[in-house]
Design a protein around this motif. Structure first.
Motif, PDB file in Angstrom:
ATOM      1  N   ASP A 113       0.827  -1.210   0.000  1.00 50.12           N
ATOM      2  CA  ASP A 113       0.000   0.000   0.000  1.00 50.12           C
ATOM      3  C   ASP A 113       0.859   1.256   0.000  1.00 50.12           C
ATOM      4  O   ASP A 113       0.519   2.264  -0.630  1.00 50.12           O
ATOM      5  N   SER A 125      -7.467   5.746  -0.195  1.00 51.05           N
ATOM      6  CA  SER A 125      -8.885   6.023   0.058  1.00 51.05           C
ATOM      7  C   SER A 125      -9.418   7.069  -0.923  1.00 51.05           C
ATOM      8  O   SER A 125     -10.530   6.942  -1.446  1.00 51.05           O
ATOM      9  N   LYS A 126      -8.604   8.097  -1.204  1.00 43.39           N
ATOM     10  CA  LYS A 126      -9.012   9.136  -2.148  1.00 43.39           C
ATOM     11  C   LYS A 126      -9.076   8.577  -3.572  1.00 43.39           C
ATOM     12  O   LYS A 126      -9.987   8.883  -4.345  1.00 43.39           O
ATOM     13  N   SER A 129     -12.204   6.645  -3.867  1.00 37.86           N
ATOM     14  CA  SER A 129     -13.389   7.501  -3.878  1.00 37.86           C
ATOM     15  C   SER A 129     -13.598   8.156  -5.241  1.00 37.86           C
ATOM     16  O   SER A 129     -14.701   8.593  -5.564  1.00 37.86           O
ATOM     17  N   GLU A 133     -10.942   1.941  -8.331  1.00 35.27           N
ATOM     18  CA  GLU A 133     -10.625   0.668  -7.668  1.00 35.27           C
ATOM     19  C   GLU A 133     -10.035  -0.347  -8.641  1.00 35.27           C
ATOM     20  O   GLU A 133      -9.061  -1.031  -8.322  1.00 35.27           O
ATOM     21  N   GLN A 194     -10.303   7.813  10.637  1.00 40.24           N
ATOM     22  CA  GLN A 194      -9.856   6.711   9.805  1.00 40.24           C
ATOM     23  C   GLN A 194     -11.044   5.983   9.179  1.00 40.24           C
ATOM     24  O   GLN A 194     -10.994   5.587   8.019  1.00 40.24           O
ATOM     25  N   SER A 197     -12.483   8.080   6.379  1.00 43.15           N
ATOM     26  CA  SER A 197     -11.617   8.224   5.203  1.00 43.15           C
ATOM     27  C   SER A 197     -11.584   6.976   4.329  1.00 43.15           C
ATOM     28  O   SER A 197     -10.997   6.981   3.247  1.00 43.15           O
ATOM     29  N   ARG A 198     -12.204   5.910   4.782  1.00 47.40           N
ATOM     30  CA  ARG A 198     -12.172   4.655   4.020  1.00 47.40           C
ATOM     31  C   ARG A 198     -13.469   4.486   3.233  1.00 47.40           C
ATOM     32  O   ARG A 198     -14.528   4.276   3.839  1.00 47.40           O
ATOM     33  N   PRO A 199     -13.402   4.581   1.903  1.00 41.42           N
ATOM     34  CA  PRO A 199     -14.615   4.499   1.075  1.00 41.42           C
ATOM     35  C   PRO A 199     -15.427   3.226   1.303  1.00 41.42           C
ATOM     36  O   PRO A 199     -16.659   3.250   1.238  1.00 41.42           O
TER      37      PRO A 199
END
Length: 254
Positions: A113, A125-126, A129, A133, A194, A197-199
């Motif tokens: 990651d 995460s951004k 969003s 993916e 946190q 911030s996680r889609p």
């Protein structure tokens, strides 16, 4: 005749558009690869080649296992350079445990990651969003292709790396360890920022979402060579010790 002319013009325009789209993808791919190489250089990770792998091997031979941990020394000897790949849910402690494992065995630690974020130049995460993916999963595969060529490395992987079937062929270059943590324990580790911030957890009840993700991925995680159950009372140090004992047992039985 006019109809045929229009058809030719339409086909020409479509072909031109596809060509430029292909060029754009090629440039973007090249840019990402440059970013990846830059990350490796900044973190003193040699690019995979027979020479660099041998160089890494020579350096690591000169290291000794931290704290003279007998189990870690035994495991390092048994592994003969084989890598460990940690899989599991987001927040399962793969990074913290992976660093401890690498330290104990004088292995190098790499987080997929972290490499990915360096390459895309934004938080994952951004990136998710913004609807990327699928692009991320392909990028993750490319990173794993590189790492599969290394020896003596503990690799912390993203929670969804098990979703792409092709990844398993690369993970099997090493020993795959599943850190099994209950969704309730994972959620207790995440602060509200946190979670927000996680889609994958956005909107609705985060615990329900974590439980559903685990249900969906559990059959894939259980394809790992080693299954380590992590309870709330275990510290990262204790989990690392448990992983070492479990991998030693796995090797002894295989």
């Amino acid at each position: 005749m006019k109809l045929i002319t229009r058809l030719y013009i339409t086909l020409y325009l479509l072909t031109t558009f596809e060509y430029f789209a292909y060029c754009f993808q090629l440039c973007r791919h090249g840019s990402l690869m440059l970013q990846k190489n830059k990350y490796y250089k900044q973190n003193q990770i040699p690019l995979p080649s027979p020479q660099s792998i041998q160089h890494t091997r020579d350096i690591l031979k000169s290291l000794h296992c931290a704290n003279n941990d007998a189990d870690a020394i035994e495991l390092r000897t048994k592994l003969k350079g084989t890598c460990l790949f940690l899989v599991g849910m987001m927040g399962s402690g793969k990074t913290s445990v992976g660093k401890l494992l690498a330290d104990k065995m004088a292995y190098r630690f790499i987080d997929t990651d972290e490499i990915a974020e360096f390459m895309i130049e934004m938080p994952i995460s951004k990136y998710f969003s913004e609807g990327n993916e699928q692009q991320f999963r392909q990028l993750e595969y490319q990173i794993l292709m590189d790492l599969a060529q290394y020896t003596r490395v503990v690799v912390s992987t993203g929670g969804g790396i098990v979703l792409k079937q092709e990844n398993w062929g690369l993970l099997r270059h090493g020993i795959v360890v599943y850190l099994d943590v209950a969704p309730e324990v994972i959620l207790s580790r995440l602060d509200p920022n946190q979670v927000a911030s996680r889609p994958l957890l956005a909107g609705g009840d985060p615990l329900s979402k974590l439980q559903q993700i685990q249900v969906d991925r559990e059959p894939l995680y259980k394809q790992a060579d080693v299954h380590v159950t992590v309870t709330a009372d275990l510290s990262p140090q204790q989990v690392a010790d448990k992983v070492i004992q479990s991998v030693n047992l796995f090797i002894a039985n295989n």
